[in-house]
Design a protein around this motif. Structure first.
Motif, short mmCIF file in Angstrom:
data_model
loop_
_atom_site.label_atom_id
_atom_site.label_comp_id
_atom_site.label_asym_id
_atom_site.label_seq_id
_atom_site.Cartn_x
_atom_site.Cartn_y
_atom_site.Cartn_z
N GLU A 519 0.85 -1.18 0.00
CA GLU A 519 0.00 0.00 0.00
C GLU A 519 0.89 1.23 0.00
O GLU A 519 1.75 1.38 0.86
CB GLU A 519 -0.90 0.01 1.24
N MET A 520 0.74 2.10 -0.95
CA MET A 520 1.54 3.31 -1.01
C MET A 520 0.70 4.44 -1.56
O MET A 520 -0.41 4.24 -2.06
CB MET A 520 2.78 3.09 -1.87
N CYS A 521 1.24 5.64 -1.45
CA CYS A 521 0.51 6.82 -1.90
C CYS A 521 1.27 7.48 -3.04
O CYS A 521 2.49 7.64 -2.98
CB CYS A 521 0.35 7.80 -0.74
N ARG A 522 0.55 7.82 -4.09
CA ARG A 522 1.16 8.48 -5.23
C ARG A 522 0.51 9.85 -5.42
O ARG A 522 -0.70 10.02 -5.25
CB ARG A 522 0.94 7.66 -6.51
N THR A 523 1.34 10.81 -5.81
CA THR A 523 0.84 12.15 -6.10
C THR A 523 0.53 12.26 -7.58
O THR A 523 1.39 11.98 -8.42
CB THR A 523 1.86 13.23 -5.70
N VAL A 524 -0.69 12.64 -7.89
CA VAL A 524 -1.13 12.79 -9.28
C VAL A 524 -1.27 14.27 -9.57
O VAL A 524 -1.97 14.99 -8.85
CB VAL A 524 -2.46 12.06 -9.52
N SER A 534 -3.38 21.74 -9.83
CA SER A 534 -3.59 21.12 -8.53
C SER A 534 -2.89 19.76 -8.50
O SER A 534 -2.31 19.32 -9.51
CB SER A 534 -5.09 20.96 -8.26
N THR A 535 -2.92 19.13 -7.35
CA THR A 535 -2.44 17.76 -7.20
C THR A 535 -3.46 16.97 -6.40
O THR A 535 -4.34 17.52 -5.73
CB THR A 535 -1.08 17.71 -6.46
N MET A 536 -3.32 15.66 -6.47
CA MET A 536 -4.26 14.78 -5.78
C MET A 536 -3.48 13.56 -5.28
O MET A 536 -2.66 13.00 -6.00
CB MET A 536 -5.36 14.34 -6.75
N GLU A 537 -3.72 13.16 -4.04
CA GLU A 537 -3.08 11.98 -3.48
C GLU A 537 -3.95 10.76 -3.77
O GLU A 537 -5.18 10.80 -3.62
CB GLU A 537 -2.89 12.13 -1.97
N PHE A 538 -3.30 9.69 -4.19
CA PHE A 538 -4.03 8.46 -4.51
C PHE A 538 -3.35 7.29 -3.83
O PHE A 538 -2.14 7.08 -3.97
CB PHE A 538 -4.07 8.22 -6.02
N HIS A 539 -4.12 6.51 -3.06
CA HIS A 539 -3.59 5.34 -2.36
C HIS A 539 -3.61 4.14 -3.29
O HIS A 539 -4.67 3.74 -3.80
CB HIS A 539 -4.40 5.06 -1.09
N LEU A 540 -2.44 3.59 -3.50
CA LEU A 540 -2.25 2.55 -4.51
C LEU A 540 -2.26 1.18 -3.86
O LEU A 540 -1.63 0.95 -2.83
CB LEU A 540 -0.90 2.79 -5.20
N GLU A 581 1.08 8.91 -18.30
CA GLU A 581 2.37 8.54 -17.70
C GLU A 581 3.43 9.37 -18.41
O GLU A 581 3.57 9.30 -19.63
CB GLU A 581 2.58 7.04 -17.92
N VAL A 582 4.18 10.16 -17.66
CA VAL A 582 5.12 11.11 -18.25
C VAL A 582 6.50 10.92 -17.62
O VAL A 582 6.64 10.95 -16.39
CB VAL A 582 4.66 12.57 -18.05
N GLY A 583 7.51 10.73 -18.46
CA GLY A 583 8.89 10.67 -17.98
C GLY A 583 9.29 9.27 -17.52
O GLY A 583 8.56 8.29 -17.70
N GLY A 584 10.47 9.19 -16.94
CA GLY A 584 11.03 7.88 -16.59
C GLY A 584 11.50 7.18 -17.83
O GLY A 584 12.32 7.72 -18.58
N ASN A 585 10.96 6.00 -18.10
CA ASN A 585 11.39 5.25 -19.29
C ASN A 585 10.40 5.40 -20.45
O ASN A 585 10.37 4.57 -21.36
CB ASN A 585 11.62 3.78 -18.96
N ILE A 586 9.59 6.45 -20.43
CA ILE A 586 8.66 6.72 -21.52
C ILE A 586 8.58 8.23 -21.70
O ILE A 586 8.81 8.99 -20.75
CB ILE A 586 7.25 6.13 -21.23
N GLY A 587 8.30 8.67 -22.91
CA GLY A 587 8.15 10.11 -23.12
C GLY A 587 6.83 10.61 -22.55
O GLY A 587 6.78 11.36 -21.58
N GLU A 588 5.75 10.15 -23.20
CA GLU A 588 4.41 10.50 -22.74
C GLU A 588 3.47 9.42 -23.24
O GLU A 588 3.50 9.05 -24.41
CB GLU A 588 4.01 11.87 -23.28
N ASN A 604 7.73 1.45 -14.40
CA ASN A 604 8.31 2.78 -14.59
C ASN A 604 8.22 3.59 -13.30
O ASN A 604 7.41 4.51 -13.18
CB ASN A 604 7.57 3.51 -15.72
N PRO A 605 9.06 3.26 -12.30
CA PRO A 605 8.98 3.97 -11.01
C PRO A 605 9.35 5.43 -11.11
O PRO A 605 8.99 6.22 -10.23
CB PRO A 605 9.98 3.18 -10.13
N GLY A 606 10.08 5.82 -12.16
CA GLY A 606 10.50 7.21 -12.28
C GLY A 606 9.51 8.10 -13.01
O GLY A 606 9.74 9.32 -13.12
N GLY A 607 8.41 7.55 -13.50
CA GLY A 607 7.45 8.34 -14.25
C GLY A 607 6.48 9.08 -13.36
O GLY A 607 6.17 8.65 -12.23
N GLU A 608 5.97 10.21 -13.85
CA GLU A 608 4.94 10.97 -13.15
C GLU A 608 3.58 10.63 -13.75
O GLU A 608 3.48 10.23 -14.91
CB GLU A 608 5.19 12.48 -13.28
#
Length: 620
Positions: A519-524, A534-540, A581-588, A604-608
């Motif tokens: 269980e983790m939280c991601r910022t969208v 704005s941003t939104m927190e999402f529990h994964l 999905e933006v960045g990390g190992n993909i463009g967009e 892709n842990p490095g993507g936003e």
């Protein structure tokens, strides 16, 4: 195993009603298709009438055809390596950074793909020797033993499991995209050589089965979901896989190069597709197909779908010539009167517009390869080849072809009224796509019934399975991700030899990101236009999907959600939003609503993750 079937045109409405659910029943083949499993004499006569029309229209283009020649020895391979992003492999003056990029691309290839590249380099080297020119770098320096260690390993067990599942439903075809198409061909060729094989081939009786595509946890990626930068890499990898598959199937895929031709002084007919689209985008930004094509298809959908014999019944030649002149003079001013056009004349104008393009809609480079698909016997391999070829088309050609196929699918769906089934539509339209005045073709040299049937069969596949063909296979998505990961690394290039670099890439590629906690939280991020608002927190968790994030976004940020038309800050309508999905190992990458987000994070842990407007959506 969850699967996504690709329904036939008559099933599209039902598929839309059950969106988000998994289909477990086979899409039915219409009774008319079962009875009419081959084109009848009327269709075949119409086919050769179309061929003759194209042949007559080519009389003034003989000089153009002479200018459109197959490349000389060595030129084919040189152009192929350039298109595949590997031109520095035959160049001695490449920059270190370019060598890194090319080595990164090589490191993502499967064994069969790498062998196809090696054959092209060896062929190029041999052609240089014949012309007494210095050879490029030794192919052994490129494909050294470390290279073979970097090949993506083929999961034979998963492929075998799926082929076994296929036997349970003989009318279904399982379409695997997790394994490179050329590697699947290697397995099928080996299976065919086994003395005792229990695998039963589908009877080729002219009917088309439902194609079932196992849906991976990262969802389906459609062509329009990727950025242009990533699509360029998809095209390079698709070219390599297509060439490897062609080698295995022993297809001739020699490409033509277009000669210089005089462009007629007109605004619509005979204008290069890219130039026509560029001019239209000045009037209507972001349009993806020519405005004239849009208007013509729109008219035919309103007036022609129920017209008996539409596409087959020829229009009046004198009226068509007059209409063409009138369109050239008044279309862009908005003064053209469509009420004066009959459906049959409009259909004839559509075919003429396609035929009059200075270059084939399927491009001079790949027209012969599209035509060669008719010589492949296995249905899935035909679809593999067509899927790769669609990816290789330039964007204007691909979008225009898709608009045409969508219209043809609608014609077939009204078969009971217009008496034009799939075979009839495919037989009429095949010559207009597979023949062109600037590219020599064996199809126009004779009138054998088999030639017409094979060409029409490829056209049938394009119409019937177009939704599947306009997706990016999972194996290419994986290769693009690995390519981006490897390209982001910058090594000290000690001795300018690719083999040392590949050894480093192979070693580093073994490092895996740590698995995320249950269980983790991601910022969208939430983006309107070019501005983050704005941003939104999402529990994964393990069951979280893209649709869950969008549902939370709707609940938290949208006012007046009734009718599904809420707005954020009074500017963005919810149905027009998507998660990227933006960045990390993909463009967009615009994500499928069914994408499992924990798997996406592991991939892709490095993507936003960004919520934004879909392409062509408007602020309201």
């Amino acid at each position: 195993m969850s699967v996504e079937p690709w329904p036939s045109p008559p099933d599209q409405a039902a598929a839309e009603q059950t969106q988000g659910t998994l289909h477990s029943t086979a899409s039915s083949t219409s009774s008319e298709d079962l009875l009419d499993q081959r084109p009848d004499k009327l269709c075949l006569d119409a086919f050769w009438t179309e061929v003759e029309t194209i042949r007559q229209g080519s009389a003034e283009a003989d000089a153009d055809r002479r200018d459109s020649k197959q490349s000389e020895d060595g030129e084919q391979e040189e152009q192929w390596l350039a298109d595949a992003g590997l031109s520095t492999l035959i160049s001695e003056d490449g920059e270190d950074s370019e060598d890194v990029d090319k080595a990164a691309l090589l490191s993502t290839l499967t064994r069969t793909q790498a062998e196809a590249v090696q054959r092209r380099i060896e062929s190029y080297t041999l052609s240089l020797r014949k012309r007494n020119k210095p050879s490029p770098r030794d192919v052994r320096d490129i494909f050294h033993s470390p290279m073979s260690q970097t090949h993506h390993k083929l999961s034979r067990s998963s492929f075998a499991a799926v082929t076994l599942d296929q036997r349970g439903g003989p009318k279904d075809e399982i379409f695997i995209t997790d394994v490179a198409y050329c590697e699947q061909a290697v397995i099928l060729i080996k299976q065919a050589k086994l003395p005792q094989t229990t695998h039963q081939r589908r009877k080729e009786d002219g009917t088309l089965p439902r194609v079932v595509c196992p849906k991976c946890r990262l969802g389906v990626t459609r062509i329009q979901d990727l950025s242009q930068v990533d699509m360029k890499k998809v095209r390079q990898l698709a070219l390599i896989d297509m060439t490897a598959l062609s080698d295995l199937l022993e297809l001739e895929v020699k490409r033509n190069k277009s000669g210089k031709r005089k462009i007629p002084e007109s605004t619509l007919f005979g204008v290069p597709l890219a130039a026509l689209l560029e001019n239209d985008q000045k009037m209507k930004p972001y349009t993806s197909i020519p405005l004239f094509m849009q208007a013509l298809l729109s008219f035919l959908e309103r007036k022609g779908l129920d017209s008996e014999g539409i596409l087959r019944v020829p229009g009046s030649q004198s009226r068509i010539k007059s209409l063409q002149q009138s369109l050239e003079n008044t279309f862009y001013s908005g003064q053209f009167n469509w009420d004066e056009v009959s459906p049959n004349d409009a259909a004839a104008l559509l075919k003429k517009f396609i035929r009059d393009l200075p270059a084939p809609l399927l491009t001079p480079e790949y027209l012969n390869t599209f035509s060669a698909v008719r010589d492949i016997t296995d249905l899935k391999q035909k679809l593999h080849m067509l899927n790769l070829l669609v990816l290789l088309l330039p964007e204007p050609n691909r979008n225009t072809l898709k608009a045409l196929l969508e219209f043809l699918s609608k014609v077939v769906s009204r078969e009971k009224k217009n008496r034009m089934n799939l075979w009839a539509v495919a037989t009429i339209m095949a010559p207009n796509l597979f023949l062109h005045k600037a590219v020599p073709s064996k199809l126009a040299e004779g009138s054998e019934k088999g030639q017409a049937e094979k060409a029409a069969d490829v056209m049938r596949l394009l119409i019937r399975y177009q939704d599947l063909l306009w997706t990016v296979p999972n194996f290419l998505m994986s290769q693009v991700r690995r390519l981006n990961e490897n390209s982001s690394r910058r090594y000290q290039f000690y001795d300018r030899r690719i083999k040392n670099l590949l050894r480093k890439i192979h070693t580093d590629s073994r490092e895996k990101p740590e698995k995320n906690v249950p269980e983790m939280c991601r910022t969208v991020k939430i983006q309107v236009g070019d501005t983050q608002t704005s941003t939104m927190e999402f529990h994964l968790n393990i069951n979280s999907r893209t649709s869950d994030i969008l549902a939370q976004f709707q609940h938290q940020f949208l006012r007046s959600p009734e009718n599904g038309k809420g707005k954020i800050n009074g500017s963005v309508a919810y149905p027009d939003c998507a998660l990227y999905e933006v960045g990390g190992n993909i463009g967009e990458h615009c994500l499928d609503p069914d994408t499992h987000l924990q798997d996406l994070y592991n991939s892709n842990p490095g993507g936003e993750w960004v919520i934004r407007l879909k392409p062509n959506s408007k602020l309201v």
